[in-house]
Design a protein around this motif. Structure first.
Motif, short mmCIF file in Angstrom:
data_model
loop_
_atom_site.label_atom_id
_atom_site.label_comp_id
_atom_site.label_asym_id
_atom_site.label_seq_id
_atom_site.Cartn_x
_atom_site.Cartn_y
_atom_site.Cartn_z
N ARG A 294 19.53 5.85 -11.69
CA ARG A 294 19.72 4.40 -11.71
C ARG A 294 18.66 3.70 -10.85
O ARG A 294 18.02 4.30 -10.00
N GLY B 244 18.90 1.61 -8.41
CA GLY B 244 19.14 1.67 -6.97
C GLY B 244 18.62 2.95 -6.34
O GLY B 244 18.04 2.93 -5.24
N GLU B 245 18.82 4.06 -7.02
CA GLU B 245 18.34 5.35 -6.51
C GLU B 245 16.81 5.39 -6.52
O GLU B 245 16.20 5.90 -5.57
N ARG C 199 14.69 -3.55 -5.74
CA ARG C 199 15.33 -3.35 -7.05
C ARG C 199 14.67 -4.18 -8.15
O ARG C 199 14.42 -3.66 -9.24
N SER D 197 13.03 -2.57 -11.46
CA SER D 197 13.50 -3.01 -12.79
C SER D 197 12.35 -3.52 -13.64
O SER D 197 12.25 -3.19 -14.83
N LYS E 154 22.92 3.90 -21.59
CA LYS E 154 23.95 3.10 -20.94
C LYS E 154 25.22 3.93 -20.82
O LYS E 154 25.56 4.69 -21.71
N GLU E 155 25.87 3.75 -19.70
CA GLU E 155 27.18 4.37 -19.48
C GLU E 155 28.05 3.26 -18.91
O GLU E 155 27.98 2.97 -17.71
N THR F 262 28.59 -0.16 -17.77
CA THR F 262 27.66 -1.21 -17.34
C THR F 262 26.45 -0.63 -16.59
O THR F 262 25.59 -1.37 -16.14
N LYS F 263 26.40 0.68 -16.47
CA LYS F 263 25.32 1.34 -15.72
C LYS F 263 24.21 1.81 -16.66
O LYS F 263 24.48 2.33 -17.74
N ASN F 264 22.97 1.61 -16.22
CA ASN F 264 21.81 2.07 -16.98
C ASN F 264 21.17 3.24 -16.25
O ASN F 264 20.93 3.19 -15.05
N TYR F 265 20.88 4.29 -17.00
CA TYR F 265 20.23 5.48 -16.46
C TYR F 265 18.87 5.66 -17.14
O TYR F 265 18.79 5.67 -18.36
#
Length: 113
Positions: free
Chosen positions: A47, A49-50, A59, A63, A79-80, A82-85
């Motif tokens: 993600r 943040g990581e 961030r 992005s 997508k998982e 609301t999270k994007n990987y």
């Protein structure tokens, strides 16, 4: 032999056109740093943040650069909820095309000799 080299040259010209955005995207130092983080990460993705923590970039900056890499076909995203990987994929990205182009160039150099 000469005909073979001419055909290879035509493919190289086409390959440069197809990979132009990818080469531009990976030519940036910040995006190279992000790619290194992605290479070190789990294949399932990482993600923003990581990536931000590992690169010491904000961030919004991460992005922005990921968007450029994604549009250029260098990085894939899943997508998982609301999270994007973000991750690197040999099937879903331009990496195979870039490798084929580099190999064509190498073969053409051998034709010259």
């Amino acid at each position: 032999m000469e005909k073979e080299c001419e055909e290879r040259l035509k493919k190289i010209v086409s390959g440069f056109q197809d990979c132009r955005n990818a080469f531009t995207a990976i030519g940036d130092d910040t995006r190279q740093l992000i790619l290194l983080v992605l290479l070190e990460s789990d294949l399932s993705g990482i993600r923003v943040g990581e990536i931000s923590k590992k690169t010491h970039l904000t961030r919004p900056s991460v992005s922005h650069h990921l968007q450029i890499l994604k549009q250029a076909g260098i990085v894939a995203m899943r997508k998982e909820g609301t999270k994007n990987y973000y991750y690197l994929s040999s099937n879903e990205t331009q990496w195979k095309n870039i490798a084929e182009l580099i190999n064509l160039i190498y073969e053409s150099i051998k034709c010259i000799r």
